[in-house]
Each structure stands twice: as C-alpha cells, then as structure tokens.
Design an enzyme around this catalytic site. Structure first.
Site, PDB file in Angstrom:
ATOM      1  N   PHE A  37      60.580 -26.872 -16.733  1.00  0.00           N
ATOM      2  CA  PHE A  37      60.264 -27.296 -17.820  1.00  0.00           C
ATOM      3  C   PHE A  37      60.626 -27.241 -18.840  1.00  0.00           C
ATOM      4  O   PHE A  37      61.023 -26.911 -20.418  1.00  0.00           O
ATOM      5  CB  PHE A  37      59.181 -27.464 -17.927  1.00  0.00           C
ATOM      6  CG  PHE A  37      57.324 -28.222 -17.686  1.00  0.00           C
ATOM      7  CD1 PHE A  37      57.769 -29.511 -16.004  1.00  0.00           C
ATOM      8  CD2 PHE A  37      56.549 -27.618 -17.165  1.00  0.00           C
ATOM      9  CE1 PHE A  37      56.845 -29.417 -15.700  1.00  0.00           C
ATOM     10  CE2 PHE A  37      55.690 -28.183 -16.186  1.00  0.00           C
ATOM     11  CZ  PHE A  37      56.206 -29.596 -15.689  1.00  0.00           C
TER      12      PHE A  37
ATOM     13  N   HIS B  77      49.813 -53.502 -33.080  1.00  0.00           N
ATOM     14  CA  HIS B  77      51.290 -54.222 -32.846  1.00  0.00           C
ATOM     15  C   HIS B  77      50.885 -55.145 -31.670  1.00  0.00           C
ATOM     16  O   HIS B  77      51.530 -56.199 -30.851  1.00  0.00           O
ATOM     17  CB  HIS B  77      51.979 -53.154 -31.998  1.00  0.00           C
ATOM     18  CG  HIS B  77      53.166 -52.588 -33.347  1.00  0.00           C
ATOM     19  ND1 HIS B  77      52.709 -51.632 -33.334  1.00  0.00           N
ATOM     20  CD2 HIS B  77      54.417 -52.859 -33.250  1.00  0.00           C
ATOM     21  CE1 HIS B  77      53.698 -52.023 -34.999  1.00  0.00           C
ATOM     22  NE2 HIS B  77      55.145 -51.956 -34.517  1.00  0.00           N
TER      23      HIS B  77
ATOM     24  N   ILE C 212      65.513 -20.681 -23.824  1.00  0.00           N
ATOM     25  CA  ILE C 212      64.402 -20.214 -23.709  1.00  0.00           C
ATOM     26  C   ILE C 212      63.380 -20.070 -22.475  1.00  0.00           C
ATOM     27  O   ILE C 212      63.085 -21.392 -22.229  1.00  0.00           O
ATOM     28  CB  ILE C 212      63.693 -19.520 -24.834  1.00  0.00           C
ATOM     29  CG1 ILE C 212      63.078 -18.571 -24.603  1.00  0.00           C
ATOM     30  CG2 ILE C 212      62.616 -20.963 -25.251  1.00  0.00           C
ATOM     31  CD1 ILE C 212      62.243 -17.875 -25.214  1.00  0.00           C
TER      32      ILE C 212
ATOM     33  N   GLN D 184      56.239 -19.347 -35.815  1.00  0.00           N
ATOM     34  CA  GLN D 184      57.585 -20.270 -35.692  1.00  0.00           C
ATOM     35  C   GLN D 184      57.724 -21.388 -35.037  1.00  0.00           C
ATOM     36  O   GLN D 184      57.837 -23.112 -35.420  1.00  0.00           O
ATOM     37  CB  GLN D 184      58.846 -19.462 -36.136  1.00  0.00           C
ATOM     38  CG  GLN D 184      59.977 -20.540 -36.870  1.00  0.00           C
ATOM     39  CD  GLN D 184      60.770 -19.847 -37.710  1.00  0.00           C
ATOM     40  OE1 GLN D 184      60.863 -19.203 -38.452  1.00  0.00           O
ATOM     41  NE2 GLN D 184      62.447 -20.400 -37.063  1.00  0.00           N
ATOM     42  N   GLU D 185      57.972 -20.957 -34.177  1.00  0.00           N
ATOM     43  CA  GLU D 185      57.554 -22.456 -32.700  1.00  0.00           C
ATOM     44  C   GLU D 185      56.409 -23.376 -33.104  1.00  0.00           C
ATOM     45  O   GLU D 185      56.990 -24.376 -33.096  1.00  0.00           O
ATOM     46  CB  GLU D 185      57.789 -21.406 -30.729  1.00  0.00           C
ATOM     47  CG  GLU D 185      58.244 -22.667 -30.503  1.00  0.00           C
ATOM     48  CD  GLU D 185      58.257 -21.944 -28.988  1.00  0.00           C
ATOM     49  OE1 GLU D 185      57.670 -22.782 -27.526  1.00  0.00           O
ATOM     50  OE2 GLU D 185      58.061 -21.220 -28.943  1.00  0.00           O
TER      51      GLU D 185
ATOM     52  N   GLN E  39      40.012 -57.665 -42.845  1.00  0.00           N
ATOM     53  CA  GLN E  39      39.562 -55.716 -42.881  1.00  0.00           C
ATOM     54  C   GLN E  39      40.120 -54.748 -41.823  1.00  0.00           C
ATOM     55  O   GLN E  39      40.059 -53.512 -42.158  1.00  0.00           O
ATOM     56  CB  GLN E  39      38.247 -56.188 -43.011  1.00  0.00           C
ATOM     57  CG  GLN E  39      37.874 -55.158 -43.994  1.00  0.00           C
ATOM     58  CD  GLN E  39      36.018 -55.611 -43.906  1.00  0.00           C
ATOM     59  OE1 GLN E  39      35.514 -55.902 -43.303  1.00  0.00           O
ATOM     60  NE2 GLN E  39      35.541 -55.301 -45.166  1.00  0.00           N
TER      61      GLN E  39
END
Length: 382
Positions: A157, A341, A124, A244-245, A282
């Site tokens: 896009f 990480h 779309i 919904q999208e 902690q």
C-alpha cells in the site's frame, strides 16, 4: 477564518497554481485515471513553476514558505482529483520534511533539490502485509554489515511505490528492543539498490491515477550513510511528523466534501422530476442543509488547526479529531450526494461516481478512524 490564514502572497500562489492546473491537469485527468498513472512530465511542470516542496529552505532550492502554501497545494490538487493529490502531496509535504529535518547536509543536498524540481519522486514505506496501524509490529529488518545495511522485508500500500526514486523505509535495526518501537529506524533506499524490487502495482477501488505498489527487500544492500537521523529514533520521528500528515489528509477530504456538495447542488437545481427540479423537494433541501452545515463546521475547524500548526503548536488531539470526523463526514456526504443524483450517480461519466469511490480510504490511511479515537482518548485522559 480564511482571511486569518491566507495573505495576499498566499492568494497569488493559489491563483498561479490554479491557472497552471487548468492548463496542465484538468484536461488530462480522465486520461490519467484510465491509464492509472500521473506522468512524470506533470511532476516536472509543478517543479518548474515552483509548486513542489514550498516549505524547503532556499539553501536547497526551495522557497522556505509556511504551511499555508502546502495547504493550498493540497486543496487545489484535490479539486482536480484524489489520485494526483495523494502522491504529490505525500512527496511534497510528508516525505521531504523528514529529509530536511533529520537528514545530514550530504543527504539534503543529494535528495532535496531534485525533489523540488520534480526530477525525483519520493515515498515513505511504513505498512506491511502483516502490520499497518501497529507500527511497532513491523517485520522489515536492517542489519549492519560493514559500510552497509542489509534490508529484508516487504511493504505494501505504498503511495508512489512504483515510481519512487527514493523511499524512506521504516525498519527495525534492533529487533530485540523492548519496547519494540525503540528498535525502529528510518533508512533511505534509492532506486537501483541491489536487492530492492518493486512488486505489483495495486488495483484499487478508487484513486486510480495514484501510484500504489508493493516493495520487496531481499538482502538489499543500502549504504550506511543512508540512515536518516539516529538509529532507534525512527518511531519518534514518525510520531513527530504525523501531525502534519494527518492535517493534510483532513484538508484533502474536506475539499472532497466541498466539491461533492458543489457538484450535487448544481445537479439538483437542473435535474427535473415530477414537473419540477429536484431542488424543490423538501427532502432535497433538508439533505443539502444538513451537508452544508457539516461541511462548514469542517472548514472552520480545519482553518483554525492550520493556523495553530503554522504557529508551531502541538495539536495532536485536535488533528486526530479532524482526521477522523472529516473523513467520516466526507463519506456521509458522498453517499447522500450519490443518492441525490439517482441512477446517474452510479454512472462513471458523472464525477460524483468517481469521488464516491475515492473517498472511503481516507478513513483508513494515515491512521484509521479507530486509531484516531484512541489517540484522542489518550490525550484527554493524560
């Protein structure tokens, strides 16, 4: 809450889908990311196993299932990665509902069966180089000429833009309409249409395996019978389907937050520093507690909205709340997880690095965070 949404049939669908993905998606995902493409063969396998467009009625080859099945498809694909999830979910549960609800019998019979089988990929086209959130400001035009519309304009896009076999194009059939949104229509442009060209495949920060491209219309000659619904009603059709999208986007980013948390929890329980695991610190425990709380809040809210959506309720305000808050929450989780990480989080071979790159755009597409807040305020002040 999950038990309130998912029946045994839903759970069987998830189990079958997950089994298929473990065989046909997870082993190849890194290759798809490197090649920046999800092969059509994977789309065909999804179609072959009955996972695409579960909501489409049996009359057109679908199964006529409720939104819960679409939710499961979005969740399980997102666990694999944001790249394949974005294009497949858009095709399956964002584009095809336009065809099924607003299309003529001829249009449904032409496009739905092959969309369900995976033979057709759809897109779309809303966003333009100069118009994103402001849909009424689009410049793409379609003027009638005999039995055709002549389209001119550019779109950017566009998810699935490079590979799409048909594209629902948002355009102005009445550029002089006042207010401007009353001149907007939806026209389906098929691959091979004279004057329809693909621009470049866009090089994104993340979601590398997602096909995102530019579309160009230079006097594109589209049959008048490809008009979807009525002229001038396109904006209203879009508004009707955005609930919904946006719910689907919220579901996808919720899964991203859950997956990043899972990855990080396992990492800190095994990574050692100062003669103990990072999980013993902690600060780490506090960060995990904060993230777990927000993620649980998101999950419960998503489940409650999914149940209301299945019941046919209008939840524009609530979906807008979920879309902005969960996408922003997932960005916070991504940042915290990468930090926990340490230096390894910045290495491409660690999954957290890829998910960190993939997540920010969720606060932009399908309506930015700022647009969501505007909608919420408007609904509150009615």
């Amino acid at each position: 809450m999950i038990g309130d949404i998912f029946s045994e049939e839903h759970k069987m669908f998830r189990k079958s889908l997950r089994k298929m993905l473990e065989k046909d998606a997870y082993p190849y995902f890194e290759q798809w990311e490197q090649e920046r493409d999800v092969p059509r063969s994977f789309w065909l396998k999804l179609g072959e196993h009955g996972f695409l467009c579960p909501q489409v009625s049996e009359q057109y080859g679908g199964m006529g299932l409720d939104f819960g099945y679409s939710m499961i498809l979005a969740e399980e694909l997102e666990r694999v990665g944001a790249g394949p999830a974005s294009g497949i979910v858009l095709h399956s549960d964002i584009v095809t509902p336009y065809i099924e609800q607003y299309g003529t019998e001829e249009q449904k019979e032409k496009w739905l069966p092959k969309s369900i089988s995976g033979e057709y990929i759809s897109a779309i086209a809303m966003t333009e180089p100069g118009a994103g959130s402001d849909l009424a400001g689009i410049q793409t035009t379609a003027r009638p000429e005999g039995d055709f519309y002549i389209l001119n304009g550019e779109k950017t896009f566009i998810t699935n833009g490079i590979h799409a076999d048909y594209v629902v194009v948002v355009c102005k059939t009445d550029p002089q309409a006042s207010p401007a949104h009353r001149g907007i229509s939806l026209i389906v442009v098929e691959d091979g249409t004279p004057g329809f060209k693909r621009g470049k495949k866009l090089n994104k920060v993340g979601m590398h395996s997602s096909d995102t491209g530019e579309l160009i219309f230079e006097d594109a000659k589209v049959p008048a019978q490809n008009l979807l619904g009525e002229e001038g009603k396109g904006f209203y059709y879009l508004m009707d389907k955005l609930q919904q999208e946006r719910l689907l986007v919220a579901i996808e980013v919720q899964i991203e937050a859950e997956e990043m948390f899972r990855i990080t929890k396992d990492y800190v329980k095994n990574r050692k520093a100062f003669n103990q695991t990072i999980a013993n610190f902690q600060n780490t425990q506090f960060k995990l507690a904060e993230m777990a709380t927000e993620i649980d809040i998101g999950r419960n809210y998503i489940n409650s909205l999914a149940a209301k959506h299945i019941a046919g309720e209008r939840i524009v305000k609530e979906v807008s709340m979920a879309k902005w808050w969960i996408s922003e929450m997932a960005k916070r989780v991504a940042s915290e997880c990468l930090q926990l990480h340490g230096g390894y989080g910045y290495m491409e071979e660690y999954e957290i690095a890829r998910r960190f790159r993939d997540i920010p755009v969720a606060a932009i597409y399908a309506g930015t965070t700022e647009i969501m807040k505007g909608i919420i305020a408007k609904e509150i002040l009615k």
